[in-house]
Scaffold this motif. Structure first.
Motif, PDB file in Angstrom:
ATOM      1  N   GLN A 211       0.844  -1.187   0.000  1.00  0.00           N
ATOM      2  CA  GLN A 211       0.000   0.000   0.000  1.00  0.00           C
ATOM      3  C   GLN A 211       0.880   1.239   0.000  1.00  0.00           C
ATOM      4  OE1 GLN A 211      -2.805   0.045   3.200  1.00  0.00           O
ATOM      5  NE2 GLN A 211      -3.795   1.949   2.551  1.00  0.00           N
ATOM      6  N   ARG A 212       0.547   2.205  -0.854  1.00  0.00           N
ATOM      7  CA  ARG A 212       1.396   3.367  -0.997  1.00  0.00           C
ATOM      8  C   ARG A 212       1.437   4.160   0.308  1.00  0.00           C
ATOM      9  NH1 ARG A 212       0.591   5.828  -5.618  1.00  0.00           N
ATOM     10  NH2 ARG A 212       1.490   7.807  -4.984  1.00  0.00           N
ATOM     11  N   ASP A 738      -3.919  -1.464 -13.099  1.00  0.00           N
ATOM     12  CA  ASP A 738      -4.700  -1.464 -11.858  1.00  0.00           C
ATOM     13  C   ASP A 738      -6.169  -1.277 -12.178  1.00  0.00           C
ATOM     14  OD1 ASP A 738      -2.853  -1.796  -9.694  1.00  0.00           O
ATOM     15  OD2 ASP A 738      -2.132   0.241 -10.049  1.00  0.00           O
ATOM     16  N   ARG A 743      -2.200   2.410  -8.069  1.00  0.00           N
ATOM     17  CA  ARG A 743      -1.157   2.142  -7.081  1.00  0.00           C
ATOM     18  C   ARG A 743       0.163   2.814  -7.413  1.00  0.00           C
ATOM     19  NH1 ARG A 743      -3.926  -2.844  -7.454  1.00  0.00           N
ATOM     20  NH2 ARG A 743      -4.612  -3.696  -5.449  1.00  0.00           N
ATOM     21  N   PRO A 754      -4.010   7.005  -4.223  1.00  0.00           N
ATOM     22  CA  PRO A 754      -4.491   5.866  -5.014  1.00  0.00           C
ATOM     23  C   PRO A 754      -5.819   6.106  -5.715  1.00  0.00           C
ATOM     24  CG  PRO A 754      -4.894   5.459  -2.697  1.00  0.00           C
ATOM     25  CD  PRO A 754      -4.112   6.741  -2.763  1.00  0.00           C
TER      26      PRO A 754
END
Length: 771
Positions: A211-212, A738, A743, A754
């Motif tokens: 997860q960013r 994505d 992402r 996101p």
């Protein structure tokens, strides 16, 4: 286990040797069998885990990216690098250490101890062909050092860049045997491919997408260092296993991204240009003693313009690009220094062996003669005009651009040598600094080592210091011999005769051979000049250098010693035959890559359905959306309060497609290398369940042509627009496909990733049309 004597001299000692992965056979018992009982005096023994030899060191390999010999201040460059200075003062500097001239091959050789063609890495992973030395699939017969160490009691981790997994395997389905975890690394945290945004990278932890980060000051190098320190702390929380940590930064490969405060430190420092930089660096190198006093500065080739020949605005742009690059370099040195400081604080620092390989090849010329603010254009076969880049000068180094400096700066960073990355024929492509530190073993601190060595020599050095005999069989597969030569003899031997007598080089038909102090070199092409057709190697000239007396390859002796040249040419062909180099592929790079021959799990299908949340599928494993018509269809449910967010994206800020809802309107965003087009529906989407569609109609008749895009809500057309140009080859090698969110880096800057879709998205379907 035998102990390693910390006082022993490597020139005299014989390191304890062991055969890997051999466990004592337990004394089997049949519990409960007729006529047998278990007594306290005769228990069955539980097999014990393998442990490393007593005294085996922790091993750290740090590998930077696209670094020139004359870049870091430690080796005379114009960018101060105090962290590397300190490590060099604690250990040894190597000024005749070599790489392969490009990324994936160097990494394969580094981690297997075999020459890069033997490891099937004759080019970068994206340029795979069917020839044995070029498939990009590292063979099981060339097992990586991590797997051997793991089977001998080490904990192992890979943090950072992975440019060795074939593109078609970079997807959430796998297979994962060609990922770091399949090569013997217990832990992987990093990115796949040759490059990525330092601000918005698409990262994996083992096999899962990360997860960013919400941190507005996020930078990838800082993140990699943090994760490396954390992993080491976790490993050491349970004692009993030394560790092998491989830290491979994305720095200083393009994009040259750094915090603005680091870039601003160098304002005005490069206004004198690349010719002056080389002269000043050369003088510093002599003063530091990292090159011989009689070394010569090689002249600028005709293919590179003189700094003074540039227009004033062109010089201003190029200087700013160099400032960003210098800031990136200095920031990298700071972060690696923070990592090394953390190691110094650990009680086992004295028995931690650090190999700091300062670059996987020389500095890169892939920015073209004028530099670029979107380096992916290079891989699509064209350059942005410098005037276009000048319009974005204030954003250089930040998250909106994929900037890369001009060829002239790459040549300058490789002082005192000729040429650049990709040019395996000359040291500008292949000679990189290295620093080795091992406090309990190396006593000649601050010393300089001048023996000729190569990246394949790291693995045998690791085996020697760890007391491990390289296995003949690994996981049931007969192993190819280790090609490298341990450098342990140099730790105590400033004047020790070098043990590597021969080394061949070849990348993209640029060839060289070293043997007993001489080097023959054959330059077939340079990176920034497009090759038009296949080459006839018999017509490509060779040069000859006596590098024991000519450090920088300044004096071509081909006509003076033709017999010596002939001897080395014949040796090159012999080494090429032995190392799977043949046949030499002389075709232009674009002609080597044939989509119909490259594996792709999407090949042969015309329709694809992706559920919401699916992602991390790189272009090499995704359906190709270049030079073709296609439809995107999504089933969505819009709440009464409205919705926004990404439905489908591929690519990112370099080039790409984003299909999303914004302000309740359907948007198709197309990024053609900074030329961004947003096609927006004429009305908002209504609340409720509905089918939305984007119809992309390609003009056909070649590559990179225009297209018309129409937007639909059900059967009603609600928007239409025109693209005059489209991406001819690829959007990105690092921002994948994505669905339901983005992402990676954004396709345009009207949204912030996101950008997760806030309505309900069931799936997106792609239907391919005609090219």
């Amino acid at each position: 286990m035998p102990e390693l004597d910390p006082k022993a001299s490597f020139s005299a000692m014989s390191a304890p040797q062991r055969t890997p992965n051999v466990l004592p056979r337990p004394d089997h018992r049949f519990i409960g069998a007729v006529g047998r009982t278990v007594s306290d005096s005769d228990p069955a023994s539980i097999p014990q885990p393998v442990t490393a030899p007593a005294g085996a060191p922790n091993i750290v390999v740090i590998l930077l990216d696209d670094v020139g010999f004359g870049q870091f201040g430690t080796f005379g460059g114009g960018i101060p690098t105090p962290a590397l200075d300190r490590l060099a003062a604690e250990g040894l500097r190597y000024n005749r250490f070599h790489t392969t001239a490009i990324c994936s091959p160097t990494r394969a050789a580094l981690l297997t101890g075999r020459n890069h063609h033997v490891a099937a890495a004759g080019g970068i992973a994206e340029s795979a062909t069917g020839y044995d030395g070029y498939t990009a699939i590292i063979p099981k017969r060339t097992g990586m050092v991590a797997e051997v160490l793991r089977q001998n009691g080490y904990s192992t981790a890979w943090l950072g860049k992975n440019h060795n997994t074939p593109p078609w395997d970079i997807n959430p389905r796998g297979p994962f045997d060609n990922w770091p975890t399949g090569w013997g690394f217990d832990y992987f945290y990093g990115f796949h491919g040759g490059q990525t945004s330092q601000w918005d990278p698409m990262l994996y932890e083992n096999h899962s997408l990360v997860q960013r980060s919400p941190d507005p000051d996020y930078h990838l190098t800082t993140d990699l260092v943090d994760h490396t320190i954390r992993w080491i702390d976790n490993v050491q929380a349970v004692p009993g296993r030394p560790y092998f940590a491989y830290l491979a930064t994305g720095a200083t490969h393009a994009p040259h991204h750094a915090p603005s405060e680091w870039i601003d430190r160098f304002k005005g420092r490069f206004d004198g240009g690349w010719d002056l930089y080389r002269e000043e660096t050369f003088a510093r190198q002599k003063e530091l003693g990292v090159i011989p006093a009689d070394a010569q500065l090689t002249p600028r080739p005709n293919e590179i313009p003189a700094w003074d020949s540039l227009e004033p605005d062109q010089r201003r742009l190029a200087a700013r690009m160099a400032e960003a690059f210098a800031g990136f370099t200095a920031h990298t040195d700071h972060e690696i220094g923070r990592f090394l400081d953390a190691l110094r604080e650990r009680p086992d620092w004295d028995n931690t062996l650090v190999f700091y390989v300062v670059g996987d090849n020389g500095s890169s010329a892939e920015g073209g003669l004028s530099g670029t603010v979107d380096e992916v254009t290079y891989y699509n076969g064209f350059e942005l005009p410098w005037q276009t880049s000048l319009e974005h000068i204030d954003d250089i180094g930040g998250p909106k651009l994929h900037n890369h400096f001009p060829v002239g700066w790459a040549w300058a960073m490789n002082t005192p040598f000729q040429w650049t990355k990709q040019v395996a024929s000359h040291f500008g492509g292949t000679r990189n600094p290295m620093v080795v530190s091992w406090p309990s073993r190396i006593t000649d601190t601050g010393g300089l080592r001048t023996q000729f060595h190569h990246v394949v020599d790291i693995v045998p050095t690791i085996y020697e210091v760890a007391g491990i005999t390289p296995p003949e069989m690994l996981n049931g597969v007969q192993q190819d011999p280790i090609e490298g030569v341990s450098i342990c003899y140099t730790f105590d031997g400033r004047e020790a005769p070098e043990r590597r007598r021969t080394q061949y080089f070849e990348i993209y038909a640029n060839r060289a051979i070293y043997h007993d102090g001489w080097c023959a070199a054959s330059l077939a092409n340079v990176p920034w000049i497009a090759q038009k057709s296949a080459l006839d190697l018999d017509t490509v000239p060779w040069e000859l250098y006596h590098i024991d007396e000519d450090f920088s390859e300044a004096n071509d002796l081909a006509t003076v010693h033709p017999d010596k040249l002939r001897q080395l040419q014949e040796l090159w062909w012999a080494e090429a035959a032995r190392n799977h180099v043949l046949p030499v592929d002389t075709r232009p790079l674009a002609a080597r890559i044939k989509p119909e021959e490259v594996p792709n799990p999407s090949k042969g299908r015309r329709s694809f359905t992706y559920r919401a949340g699916v992602g991390g599928i790189m272009e090499g494993a995704a359906p190709s959306l270049t030079n073709i018509s296609f439809d995107l269809t999504a089933q969505v449910d819009i709440p009464e309060t409205g919705a926004e967010g990404m439905l489908f994206t591929i690519g990112g800020y370099t080039a790409g497609i984003g299909w999303y809802v914004q302000g309740d309107r359907l948007v198709f965003s197309y990024n053609f290398f900074l030329e961004r087009t947003r096609i927006v529906s004429g009305r908002p989407l209504k609340p409720g369940q509905q089918t939305v569609r984007a119809k992309f109609v390609y003009d056909g008749d070649g590559v990179g042509k225009g297209a018309t895009v129409a937007l639909f809500d059900g059967e009603e057309k609600i928007g239409e627009g025109r693209l005059e140009r489209t991406v001819p080859v690829a959007f990105s090698s690092f921002d994948g496909l994505d669905v339901g969110l983005d992402r990676g880096a954004p396709v345009d800057f009207s949204y912030k990733p996101p950008f997760t879709f806030t309505g309900k998205l069931d799936h997106v379907r792609i239907d391919l049309g005609e090219g």
